[in-house]
Design an enzyme around this catalytic site. Structure first.
Site, PDB file in Angstrom:
ATOM      1  N   HIS A   1       9.346   2.782   8.405  1.00 33.79           N
ATOM      2  CA  HIS A   1       9.260   1.840   9.526  1.00 33.79           C
ATOM      3  C   HIS A   1       8.066   2.210  10.401  1.00 33.79           C
ATOM      4  O   HIS A   1       7.876   3.394  10.718  1.00 33.79           O
ATOM      5  CB  HIS A   1      10.561   1.894  10.339  1.00 33.79           C
TER       6      HIS A   1
ATOM      7  N   ILE B   1      17.023  -7.608   5.259  1.00 33.09           N
ATOM      8  CA  ILE B   1      18.120  -6.683   5.539  1.00 33.09           C
ATOM      9  C   ILE B   1      18.963  -6.560   4.268  1.00 33.09           C
ATOM     10  O   ILE B   1      19.399  -7.578   3.719  1.00 33.09           O
ATOM     11  CB  ILE B   1      19.025  -7.221   6.687  1.00 33.09           C
TER      12      ILE B   1
ATOM     13  N   THR C   1       0.832  -1.212   0.000  1.00 31.40           N
ATOM     14  CA  THR C   1       0.000   0.000   0.000  1.00 31.40           C
ATOM     15  C   THR C   1       0.868   1.265   0.000  1.00 31.40           C
ATOM     16  O   THR C   1       0.465   2.286  -0.541  1.00 31.40           O
ATOM     17  CB  THR C   1      -0.992   0.033   1.186  1.00 31.40           C
TER      18      THR C   1
END
Ligand code: GAR
Length: 200
Positions: free
Chosen positions: A103, A88, A9
């Site tokens: 985040h 990562i 999204t």
């Protein structure tokens, strides 16, 4: 270019914003670490090229990092946006391109893959989202922008995450647009958006 691992999204918000030329950026490609995700379908529906690089298809993590960097390089992006990319990134990718991540917490609180669950479990009353430059650590790079979201009584992980994502999409679009239009400078842990001003 945008890297995704899930529903995409945040990617969709960037695709929608880039429909307006004044936004100053367009999504040149979408990369993923797995097949069959909605993020890839969103890119395909917008006519944006996609690729998948799975960690498991490579003998080592370093080889995956090299292959991912090579796929990204094919599209010559000015900026790589990690938008729900749950891997990562390695030194080859990070050494080759500026990478921005979004985040779902107010870093440095709740780094890692389960930020919303951990914020709820801790009992914080205020959490939020962070847009930051990616460095070699896990969610440790210099912060570009943050916005707070209040935890409501009765929130569960899904309801809180959805409210964070509503804020996150707007913030990510704003910051990526400003980076594309005006550039940025980094000094230590401070990121300034806009062109450096000359002092006489
Ligand atoms: C976003 O909330 C993003 O911050 C989070 O995954 C979600 C992706 O949503 N990323 C992380 O937790 C990375 N540690 P989306 O696929 O709908 O854009």
């Amino acid at each position: 270019m945008v890297l995704v691992s899930g529903s995409g999204t945040n990617l969709q918000a960037l695709l929608d914003a880039s429909a307006d030329e004044a936004f100053g950026a367009r999504v040149v490609a979408v990369g993923a670490d797995r097949d069959g995700i909605e993020g890839l379908s969103r890119a395909e529906r917008s006519g944006v090229p996609t690729f998948v690089q799975k960690v498991g298809d490579h003998a080592t993590r370093d080889q995956w990092d090299e292959a991912l960097a090579a796929r990204i390089a094919d599209f010559k992006p000015d900026l790589v946006v990690s938008a729900g990319f749950m891997k990562i990134l390695g030194s080859r990718v990070l050494g080759s391109f500026p990478v921005v991540n979004t985040h779902p917490a107010l870093l440095p609180a709740f780094q890692g893959a389960h930020a919303v669950r951990e914020a709820l479990a801790y009992g914080v009353r205020l959490t939020g989202c962070t847009v930051h430059l990616v460095d070699a650590g896990v969610d440790t790079g210099p912060v570009i922008a943050q916005e707070a979201v209040a935890v409501q009584d009765g929130d569960d992980e899904d309801s809180l995450h959805e409210r964070i994502k509503t804020v996150e999409r707007r913030l990510l679009v704003e910051i990526v647009g400003r980076m594309a239009r005006d550039g940025w400078t980094v000094s230590g842990r401070t990121v300034r958006l806009g062109r450096p001003t000359r002092r006489s």
